[in-house]
Design an enzyme around this catalytic site. Structure first.
Site, PDB file in Angstrom:
ATOM      1  CE  LYS A  34      34.108  53.365  43.192  1.00 16.59           C
ATOM      2  NZ  LYS A  34      35.191  53.476  44.084  1.00 16.59           N
ATOM      3  CG  HIS A  57      30.503  56.131  46.338  1.00 13.75           C
ATOM      4  ND1 HIS A  57      31.721  56.211  45.717  1.00 13.75           N
ATOM      5  CD2 HIS A  57      30.262  54.817  46.544  1.00 13.75           C
ATOM      6  CE1 HIS A  57      32.196  54.964  45.544  1.00 13.75           C
ATOM      7  NE2 HIS A  57      31.338  54.110  46.052  1.00 13.75           N
ATOM      8  CG  ASP A  95      28.188  52.092  45.049  1.00 10.62           C
ATOM      9  OD1 ASP A  95      27.353  53.021  45.222  1.00 10.62           O
ATOM     10  OD2 ASP A  95      29.328  52.286  44.589  1.00 10.62           O
ATOM     11  CD  GLU A  96      32.894  50.647  45.659  1.00 11.19           C
ATOM     12  OE1 GLU A  96      33.814  49.924  45.280  1.00 11.19           O
ATOM     13  OE2 GLU A  96      32.771  51.836  45.301  1.00 11.19           O
ATOM     14  CB  VAL A  97      28.057  51.546  52.770  1.00 11.75           C
ATOM     15  CG1 VAL A  97      27.924  52.434  53.994  1.00 11.75           C
ATOM     16  CG2 VAL A  97      26.988  51.872  51.730  1.00 11.75           C
TER      17      VAL A  97
END
Lengths: 534, 534
Positions: free
Chosen positions: B2, A283, A337-339
């Protein structure tokens, strides 16, 4: 021709599926009058009531005071007396006259306790300057024939008391009144937050301030500022101004240092902590607009931060030193998060680094990155919060690192995280961007943060939770409507006692609370189906 | 944190599920510049462009004219030149100077066709006073070296031409400009509506007028005013003022005759028909506040209108005579949906009436009621529209009665209705109160009204459709955000050719269109995920 919605409405509100023919005219749910949201721990009210005359009423400070209290009293004068002004134009003038009372033959004199001209505001201890995790927010309100008093040991409790007091004042037959009441109140969870994403869409300063107002009306106490993300970097860094110069959507969509100070100050005055998040290593695409060297090249693009370069940590150290100096809160959210591991995987430099360091998978690579960033934040005397992936990928996290649960099996996760002795925050059931129909506060309301298998000690490690307002499809034009009153469901769940879980009872209070927020300038949307506010 | 929303966004916008690491900074969809929504039937633009100087530019009326045209021109002057004012404050002053152009070394002179100081507005036939079903909305725009002209046979076409013209004017490098263009345009469907429910929540006059503005920006042409329902009766009847005196939510929540005239006039000036709906025999509970004798007593309450009493028809005749006199449109919507047969069934008077008249089921009872009301409306020289239940329950409906499809198997229903030779309107796939996520215009966009098995003649009987904004959870505070831009998906589907169905192409135009609506004061919400408007 409105089958689904009306059925949902009736089902939720009236438990009446098969009887659509008895649709009553008027609102779906009758609003309460002068009830408090979120519901206090202990409240006993009577039918006896005091009148309030705007000309003579005053708060009298009898204990400690400070700028927070001065400004709060000024604010709540405005709120209490504007309640009346919106209750029908023909009533407005009458409000200002005590004589009116004598003329109202319809009033019940037997319960009238006279006019409340002075309410004591008694702060027992000197003010603290900044709100903080586990600050004392308890307060007591006593309004009876012998005592008219709001009291608390802390300025934070006084703020909550003023909010409750203001919610109890109603306009009735043209007169402001408040029932004789005893309240002893304190929150169930210390961390009651709202995440606002200002990267997918820029949210302007005036709207952020309205959000803070609305949070105060719901006794929420943490503004989790997800300030930057892939799409834009609206935070103006003094050390690295190029981050926002190149990474913001537009030069008009940057939070200046003064803007940030305004948010911090207005939040402080409302007893709201501001917790910034600078999400890494994923992100971070907007960071690359000015600092592409931070990111991992892959597939001809730029992916997550490159965790193998020493220069990355030097940069983060400098940036975080600045940011932690700006935001006084003890907690700093590191994201995590979400790497996109597939980006790292495709990059030969990273593969080589992993081989050299005997790192066998990308979770461990992220864990190493996180460990260094956590240590860095630790040296800056801050505590770290992370999204759940960091916990899931790491062998162990430093004691006290708070893990925020946002997806998957929330009960299992909370059990594991707290079983490992780590504090947890719940968000998985409180995503405000997940829409079902308009008035869907109940789904948020029915989520109990401590409903997971575990010991009492584990339950205590749940610090609270946060509603998340991700910014994909909200901007200045609809974010307030989307947040309020849906976040109110979360707010009551986190403040009130566990046995406060009756959606029918809550619906009537929320109906009133929405109209109250509307009168105070928050465009909260209808909570329960057909109805109206005056 | 998200996941769902961002995946939806990427999937819809980029068709990119597995590559979240290549998130680009900036908006999810790049907006077009000067593209028209809804897309014209034929448009050919070139890279050549004209400048527009606000000081010297004028519309020159060369054909017929009337108040509609005068006011439209005034309105579009405002719109065209306010486009510029919102394109960044530093550019505003510059816009007013033709000299600027000479200073812009970056401009491409080779394509510059000079300044467009005069655009001819040529109305070939005298103005009609009121818009109507199947009015001619076709128009032609030619802007080239030899001709600068908007033209149409009708004032309605001229209105659509002005809208298209205004959408093509953009601000570029500090100058207003418009490309050399030829457009030949007309709508695919004659009935392109938006239903607004003002009974579940009262919608104030200023918001209704903003809705009309927004409709004009999307070339919608029918405002279906679902004005009364169970919950409230906000229509002020001159003959029966008690209906709203007792049936409205509050005395401040009534549409006066002047308010209705204002809506009619502002709609007329925009080429928008106003079609009122007085839903009977169900959805009439608020009528009973003043006229309980109209309704069927059952289970200790009041249910649908009692179809067995002659006095019912006498009342409806008087009321509808008034209403059809107020609303000039040829079509009058009779409702007819969701009638509570179980209420009728429980009432002994109704049972007796049915026995006496050998009516064997409640569908036939409703059909008899409808037949009488349709005849009544017919005598008032109006045509009837009804919800699908009326069709489903009746043996046959009078020729020309329009059936509006709102639920069930829409393809099968459209096939049956048109197979019976009746005209149909589609709404089933266009319920704006059904939420999935914020930017869910695609689901509306992907619904094709003629995608059902049938002959060409049957297809032609589909007059168009309507998006429905039921009012359970919308009021003044969120209705505009909820309608726009989701209704834009419906608007393009109903205006543009059937082969205009590429959501990726449309997304970029809609991104621009939302910013355009925002600049014009409509708080349309973001359509496509992350982004921004200037």
């Amino acid at each position: 021709m409105k089958l689904v919605t009306s059925l949902v409405t009736f089902w939720l509100v009236l438990n009446c599926v098969s009887c659509s023919f008895v649709v009553e005219p008027g609102p779906a749910v009758k609003a309460t009058r002068g009830e408090i949201w979120p519901k206090p721990k202990v409240q006993s009210s009577t039918e006896n009531y005091f009148g309030i005359d705007p000309v003579t009423f005053q708060f009298k400070v009898t204990g400690h005071t400070c700028d927070i209290l001065d400004k709060a009293i000024e604010r709540y004068y405005g709120i209490v007396f504007s309640v009346a002004n919106d209750f029908g134009s023909t009533e407005t003038n009458a409000i200002n006259s005590r004589n009116l009372f004598a003329k109202q033959a319809t009033l019940d004199y037997s319960n009238f306790f006279g006019f409340l001209d002075e309410v004591e505001v008694h702060l027992k201890e000197p003010c603290e300057e900044w709100p903080y995790f586990e600050m004392d927010e308890s307060y007591r309100i006593s309004l009876n024939k012998f005592e008219y008093k709001l009291q608390s040991s802390t300025i934070w409790g006084i703020l909550r008391a003023l909010e409750s007091f203001s919610q109890m004042v109603i306009s009735w037959s043209g007169m402001l009144r408040i029932n004789s009441t005893l309240i002893m109140d304190r929150p169930r969870f210390p961390h009651r937050g709202l995440l606002v994403d200002t990267s997918r869409h820029f949210i302007s300063l005036p709207i952020l301030l309205q959000i803070l107002d609305g949070m105060a009306y719901n006794k929420l106490n943490v503004f989790h500022w997800h300030i930057v993300d892939d799409q834009s970097f609206p935070y103006h860094s003094v050390k690295f101004p190029e981050l926002s110069e190149k990474g913001a959507y537009h030069r008009s969509m940057i939070y200046s240092p003064e803007d940030v100070q305004t948010v911090l100050e207005e939040a402080r005055l409302r007893g709201i902590r501001v917790m910034p998040e600078f999400d890494t290593p994923g992100h971070t695409r907007s960071w690359g607009e000015s600092h592409p060297e931070l990111l991992t090249p892959c597939f001809g693009k730029l992916g997550p931060i490159d965790p193998t370069k020493e220069s990355t940590y030097a940069f983060l150290s400098e940036l975080f030193q600045e940011v932690t100096g700006v935001f006084p809160d003890r907690y700093f959210h590191l994201g995590g998060d979400e790497v996109a591991f597939d980006c790292w995987q495709s990059n030969s430099d990273i593969t080589e680094f992993m081989d050299d360091n005997q790192i066998v998978d990308y979770g461990i690579l992220q864990a190493r990155f996180t460990r260094r960033v956590v240590d860095l934040v630790d040296r800056l005397n801050k505590s770290s919060l992370v999204w759940q992936e960091v916990y899931e990928n790491a062998d162990n996290l430093p004691d006290g690192t708070v893990v925020q649960v946002w997806t998957g099996d929330q009960k299992q996760l909370l059990k594991q995280i707290t079983g490992d002795g780590l504090p947890a925050l719940l968000s998985a059931c409180w995503y405000l961007d997940h829409l079902s129909w308009g008035g869907d506060w109940q789904k948020f309301y029915n989520c109990e943060p401590r409903a997971f298998p575990g010991t009492q000690d584990q339950k205590k490690l749940v610090m609270g939770g946060e509603a998340c307002m991700w910014g994909e499809v909200v901007n200045d034009r609809n974010i307030l409507q989307r947040i309020f009153p849906r976040v109110s469901g979360v707010a009551e769940k986190l403040w009130s006692q566990r046995n406060v879980n009756d959606t029918v009872e809550a619906a009537a209070r929320l109906e009133e609370h929405v109209c109250r927020m509307n009168r105070r300038g928050i465009p909260a949307q209808p909570p329960n189906g057909p109805g109206y506010c005056l």
